[in-house]
Design an enzyme around this catalytic site. Structure first.
Site, mmCIF file in Angstrom:
data_model
loop_
_atom_site.group_PDB
_atom_site.id
_atom_site.type_symbol
_atom_site.label_atom_id
_atom_site.label_comp_id
_atom_site.label_asym_id
_atom_site.label_seq_id
_atom_site.Cartn_x
_atom_site.Cartn_y
_atom_site.Cartn_z
ATOM 1 N N ASP A 61 79.729 -7.552 -86.285
ATOM 2 C CA ASP A 61 79.196 -6.636 -85.290
ATOM 3 C C ASP A 61 78.965 -7.432 -84.005
ATOM 4 O OD1 ASP A 61 77.910 -3.827 -84.764
ATOM 5 O OD2 ASP A 61 76.519 -5.298 -83.927
ATOM 6 N N GLU A 63 77.402 -7.353 -79.895
ATOM 7 C CA GLU A 63 76.676 -6.722 -78.799
ATOM 8 C C GLU A 63 77.297 -7.239 -77.510
ATOM 9 O OE1 GLU A 63 74.728 -4.355 -79.495
ATOM 10 O OE2 GLU A 63 74.601 -4.793 -81.643
ATOM 11 N N HIS A 205 70.870 -2.177 -83.426
ATOM 12 C CA HIS A 205 71.662 -2.678 -82.305
ATOM 13 C C HIS A 205 71.456 -4.169 -82.078
ATOM 14 C CE1 HIS A 205 73.303 1.184 -81.095
ATOM 15 N NE2 HIS A 205 72.083 1.707 -81.149
ATOM 16 N N ASP A 210 72.939 -5.124 -87.832
ATOM 17 C CA ASP A 210 73.953 -4.073 -87.957
ATOM 18 C C ASP A 210 75.064 -4.496 -88.921
ATOM 19 O OD1 ASP A 210 72.437 -2.770 -86.144
ATOM 20 O OD2 ASP A 210 73.976 -2.575 -84.603
#
Length: 603
Positions: A61, A63, A205, A210
């Site tokens: 994941d 960001e 998030h 995540d």
């Protein structure tokens, strides 16, 4: 950055016994394997596939500062490596994006500019992540909405002049759409699925949280697709395909099939053969029928009816393709459209009479092979070639059989009045003059099409100059049909008249693939293993190969498609002629044949 995993016990090893390869497979031997009714087969791991519990998944994941790699950067990477439900390792780090994080992103993720100020740049993080992930070695990269994460990772590797490993990617969003209904969840967001499957970690998030939640979602989804036939690594590539569940469940029909060339038969409830096909890898090809790659509605109907698969493993791909043709002709399966009536191919020949004419026929005696062109793919093509030849000479087109001496009171047709026929019916031409007039036609049938091609092309140019483009196009299509028929004749005539050909091709894995051809028919095929004497296999093959007597009909020893498959194989680079029993003409194409001329296109 890299959190070590707890130790995972290795699986017990299994010893597999490999059957010794047979030196020769007779073409008429029909065996059944892997259908529950044949001889048991000891399968290797490569034949079974890799079960999902043995597959390594790297769930990642990211960001970022925005929604696209163009103008946005990665701010955090989180990843979890799992296999068989066990966590093998975790990877997490913030990344200094080199630009300010937008306030809305900070609100969404909680990552501030101050948090990433001391973090390493992507140029340091990405190599470490790729090393952790071990992508490109059978590892599957997993992400929720995977296109987003993969785009950022690939874009970063390209900017750093690194090679993207091109791993197999599994998107849990796409997988969820296949097995999670709207009644269960209003959408397929990670937070929604996490709540549905009661994941141990709540997504917030942040990359690692995540990724951990996605791991639990992945395991829950794999549990649902298992009953649909997604049980091995090879199934993941099509796990998100829009295939009806009842059809996907039938993918188990491919379990245990060998990874070898061969022929497969889909059978119906009563054991009837519904469809026959061929493959260089039987198991892989049969599995493809139960994926979105199979879009033919008629085949989908067949798959819904099918109850099993029978296979005939073959020594070589050529043998498999020939077997397929023969089984289609013999069994006439309802869902096969091609090659079902090979004996109906039309020919073009001159009739045997005092004043011969061109005729489209279904059968040509072997003794008349030099007076015929074909076989053509359709009657329309044969007719077009006939019309092309009729235009280059004063060839009569009337169908009555004309005597050598004209009948009293005979009347000429309108073609004679137009000067397009010498009117042998009324004595306008005797036998000698008629023979001179149709000499270009005889030459074309005997593989010398130069004069015919030159005459037709001259006519096409004249029509085009007069802007009679539709008529020019008709002449062009006739010329194409003539050249295609002549090329096929020139290619097959030496093959079908040669009593025996023994040829060999070196295999990529070592050894030799050996083929025995008699009068254009595949009489046997064999594989000489690496290190063995191939001439011993050749002698065995010739002694045990199918006996093929000279055919009474042109190309009568085998269907035309089979002889063309053999010709394709013989024309491959690296094929060597071991021995040839010569026929009435050399095993070669004529120097002045149709192959010298370009087949006109439709452009």
């Amino acid at each position: 950055m890299w959190v070590p995993a707890r130790t995972v016990a290795p699986m017990a090893s299994t010893t597999l016994l490999d059957a010794a390869p047979g030196a020769r497979l007779r073409l008429d031997d029909v065996t059944r394997a892997a259908d529950g009714r044949g001889v048991p087969v000891q399968l290797g791991l490569d034949e079974i596939g890799t079960p999902l519990h043995e597959v390594t998944f790297v769930v990642v994941d990211l960001e970022t500062t925005g929604g696209s790699p163009a103008g946005s950067e990665i701010t955090e990477i989180g990843a979890v490596k799992v296999r068989g439900g066990e966590v093998l390792g975790e990877f997490q780090t913030l990344v200094n994006p080199g630009l300010a994080i937008p306030p809305m992103i900070t609100v969404l993720t909680g990552i501030t500019n101050a948090m990433v100020m001391a973090a390493p740049p992507i140029t340091e993080v990405l190599p470490a992540f790729l090393e952790f992930a071990g992508l490109g070695h059978g590892t599957v990269l997993v992400a929720h909405n995977a296109g987003f994460d993969v785009d950022f990772l690939r874009h970063a590797t390209e900017r750093m002049d690194l090679e993207w490993p091109r791993p197999q990617v599994l998107d849990t969003v796409a997988l969820a759409r296949r097995v999670v209904t709207r009644d269960e969840a209003p959408n397929h967001k990670l937070s929604t699925l996490a709540a549905l499957f009661s994941t141990a970690v709540t997504p917030d998030h942040r990359a690692l949280h995540d990724a951990r939640a996605t791991v639990d979602v992945l395991h829950a989804l794999l549990g649902r697709v298992g009953p649909l036939g997604v049980t091995h690594l090879e199934d993941l590539a099509t796990a998100t395909d829009p295939v009806p569940a009842r059809r996907r469940r039938k993918v188990s029909m491919a379990d245990g099939l060998p990874d070898t060339p061969g022929v497969y038969q889909f059978v119906g409830p009563g054991g009837e053969v519904l469809y026959v096909g061929t493959a260089v890898n039987l198991r892989r090809r049969v599995r493809q029928y139960f994926t979105a790659a199979e879009k033919r509605a008629r085949i989908g109907e067949m798959l819904d009816i099918a109850t099993g698969v029978r296979t005939v493993p073959c020594a070589t791909a050529l043998e498999a393709r020939v077997r397929e043709l023969r089984q289609i002709a013999e069994l006439d399966p309802p869902y096969n459209r091609r090659s079902r009536r090979p004996e109906r191919r039309p020919w073009l020949r001159l009739t045997d009479e005092a004043f011969p004419r061109l005729s489209v026929v279904r059968r040509v005696p072997a003794t008349d092979l030099h007076r015929a062109l074909g076989p053509f793919s359709s009657r329309g093509s044969a007719t077009a070639a006939m019309e092309a030849l009729q235009e280059i000479a004063g060839l009569r087109r009337c169908t009555p059989r004309l005597p050598a001496v004209p009948r009293a009171g005979a009347n000429a047709c309108v073609l004679a009045e137009m000067g397009r026929c010498g009117a042998p019916c009324t004595g306008g031409q005797d036998g000698r003059a008629y023979a001179v007039a149709i000499a270009p036609v005889r030459a074309a049938l005997a593989s010398d099409v130069d004069q015919a091609v030159a005459t037709i092309r001259e006519r096409i140019a004249g029509l085009a100059a007069q802007q009679r483009y539709e008529e020019a196009a008709t002449e062009r299509d006739r010329l194409r049909a003539l050249l295609q028929g002549a090329r096929r004749t020139e290619r097959l005539r030496p093959l079908v008249t040669t009593p025996e050909i023994v040829a060999a091709r070196r295999r990529d894995e070592g050894g030799w693939e050996i083929v025995l051809v008699r009068h254009g028919r595949l009489a046997g095929t064999a594989v000489s293993p690496h290190g063995a004497d191939p001439m011993a296999v050749v002698a065995s093959l010739r002694a045990g190969g199918e006996a093929v007597p000279p055919p009474a009909d042109a190309c009568g020893a085998a269907p035309v498609e089979e002889s063309e498959l053999v010709a394709d194989w013989l024309e491959q680079a690296g094929v060597r002629l071991v021995d040839v029993v010569p026929g009435p003409e050399p095993l070669a194409c004529p120097v002045r044949g149709a192959a010298r001329h370009e087949v006109p296109g439709r452009g």
